[in-house]
Motif scaffolding. Structure first.
Motif, PDB file in Angstrom:
ATOM      1  N   TRP A 125      36.641  42.563  33.099  1.00  0.00           N
ATOM      2  CA  TRP A 125      37.460  42.455  34.317  1.00  0.00           C
ATOM      3  C   TRP A 125      38.557  43.516  34.389  1.00  0.00           C
ATOM      4  N   SER A 126      39.316  43.677  33.335  1.00  0.00           N
ATOM      5  CA  SER A 126      40.465  44.599  33.361  1.00  0.00           C
ATOM      6  C   SER A 126      40.041  46.056  33.531  1.00  0.00           C
ATOM      7  N   THR A 127      38.780  46.368  33.212  1.00  0.00           N
ATOM      8  CA  THR A 127      38.284  47.732  33.409  1.00  0.00           C
ATOM      9  C   THR A 127      38.174  48.060  34.889  1.00  0.00           C
ATOM     10  N   TYR A 128      37.799  47.086  35.684  1.00  0.00           N
ATOM     11  CA  TYR A 128      37.578  47.305  37.115  1.00  0.00           C
ATOM     12  C   TYR A 128      38.737  46.811  37.977  1.00  0.00           C
ATOM     13  N   PHE A 129      39.539  45.891  37.451  1.00  0.00           N
ATOM     14  CA  PHE A 129      40.707  45.386  38.177  1.00  0.00           C
ATOM     15  C   PHE A 129      41.940  45.444  37.273  1.00  0.00           C
ATOM     16  N   PRO A 130      42.356  46.652  36.888  1.00  0.00           N
ATOM     17  CA  PRO A 130      43.479  46.791  35.943  1.00  0.00           C
ATOM     18  C   PRO A 130      44.803  46.260  36.474  1.00  0.00           C
ATOM     19  N   GLN A 131      44.951  46.214  37.796  1.00  0.00           N
ATOM     20  CA  GLN A 131      46.209  45.754  38.388  1.00  0.00           C
ATOM     21  C   GLN A 131      46.176  44.284  38.790  1.00  0.00           C
ATOM     22  N   THR A 132      45.051  43.615  38.503  1.00  0.00           N
ATOM     23  CA  THR A 132      44.904  42.219  38.919  1.00  0.00           C
ATOM     24  C   THR A 132      44.542  41.362  37.713  1.00  0.00           C
ATOM     25  N   PRO A 133      45.527  40.847  36.997  1.00  0.00           N
ATOM     26  CA  PRO A 133      45.217  40.039  35.817  1.00  0.00           C
ATOM     27  C   PRO A 133      44.535  38.731  36.191  1.00  0.00           C
ATOM     28  N   ARG A 190      34.559  47.665  43.489  1.00  0.00           N
ATOM     29  CA  ARG A 190      34.959  47.323  42.126  1.00  0.00           C
ATOM     30  C   ARG A 190      34.284  46.034  41.663  1.00  0.00           C
ATOM     31  N   HIS A 197      35.362  39.695  30.131  1.00  0.00           N
ATOM     32  CA  HIS A 197      35.755  40.746  29.182  1.00  0.00           C
ATOM     33  C   HIS A 197      35.972  42.086  29.877  1.00  0.00           C
ATOM     34  N   TYR A 255      40.859  36.163  44.395  1.00  0.00           N
ATOM     35  CA  TYR A 255      41.289  37.494  43.985  1.00  0.00           C
ATOM     36  C   TYR A 255      41.277  38.501  45.141  1.00  0.00           C
TER      37      TYR A 255
END
Length: 285
Positions: free
Chosen positions: A109-117, A46, A107, A37
């Protein structure tokens, strides 16, 4: 459960109860997913915040954990020497910590890496349980992890400064730093790039500590190691009292901070970490 002719297979199960009357540390490590990542070097705030959020959730979910310490993609969770959770079975303690931490990590992850699925292979962690017989052993373990944090961060900060700001290749930077001491690395960063390592964020230099927030107490003048071993001895309580303490721990606010856990002051002012007795809830301001 009804008996059957197949029940004999239970005999193959091996007992894995950890040594009683010892501190149990469950340490988890990321299983090589960080490079996938492309986390920022030398530190990705992050990623560290995500680790801390997952660790905070684990400590909140499991009141038996007294303290956690994390750096990079590892975290150590401490169970008091009197803990009887899962009858101190290593497999249960480790699998519960690893699975709970991983679940929260994915769960959140998207809070801290919103642009990296996320994509396969998904982030995962391994774990191990180690017993430490005395408070001093436990504190030495925690100190070891924090010293390791400092040593690695100082090296990595200097290494990546040489690459990102100095234009060196990884091989050149590694060769340049070979044999250097801490003072040398500080001087390299300051003289070449006008960077003062002391100004680096505390989270990078000290790692992260997770614990329940009670009122701090004034540090005593006693020998901390000797007094702490006495403090950690179990106190005879009824089941009602034990359950009451557990509920009080469960209700306490769990916090993340970046403190020196090597010096006595941290432990002296937070006796609940070693006694396993809840402290006073801080007054709301």
């Amino acid at each position: 459960m009804a008996n059957s002719r197949f029940e004999y297979v239970k005999a193959f199960e091996q007992t894995d109860n950890l040594l009683p009357n010892t501190w149990v540390v469950v340490r988890i490590d990321g299983r090589g997913f960080t490079n996938k990542y492309n986390f920022e070097k030398p530190n990705d705030r992050r990623a560290l915040d995500l680790m801390n959020a997952a660790a905070k959730a684990v400590v909140t979910d499991l009141p038996d954990i007294t303290i956690g310490y994390g750096v990079s993609d590892e975290y150590s969770f401490v169970f008091h020497k009197t803990c009887t959770l899962f009858e101190r079975r290593a497999s249960k303690l480790v699998s519960t910590i690893v699975s709970t931490f991983t679940a929260y990590y994915v769960h959140l992850w998207s809070t801290y890496f919103p642009q990296t699925p996320l994509s396969t292979p998904l982030p995962s962690f391994d774990g191990r349980a180690v017993c430490y017989p005395s408070v001093q052993n436990l504190r030495d373990y925690m100190s070891w992890r924090q010293v390791d944090c400092h040593i690695n961060n100082l090296y990595n900060t200097t290494f990546w400064s040489l690459i990102q700001l100095g234009g060196m290749s990884a091989t050149e930077a590694e060769k340049f730093l070979a044999g250097t001491l801490s003072a040398d690395k500080n001087e390299i960063m300051f003289s070449k790039f006008h960077l003062n390592y002391n100004n680096e964020p505390e989270i990078f230099k000290k790692g992260s500590v997770v614990f329940r927030d009670y009122e701090l107490v004034e540090p005593g003048t006693h020998n901390v190691a000797e007094a702490a071993d006495d403090l950690a001895e179990p106190v005879k309580q009824s089941k009602t009292q034990e359950e009451g303490d557990r509920k009080r721990r469960a209700k306490a606010r769990v916090m993340v901070d970046h403190l020196d856990i090597i010096k006595d002051d941290f432990w002296d002012r937070r006796p609940w970490l070693l006694s396993n007795k809840p402290g006073k809830v801080p007054k709301q301001t």
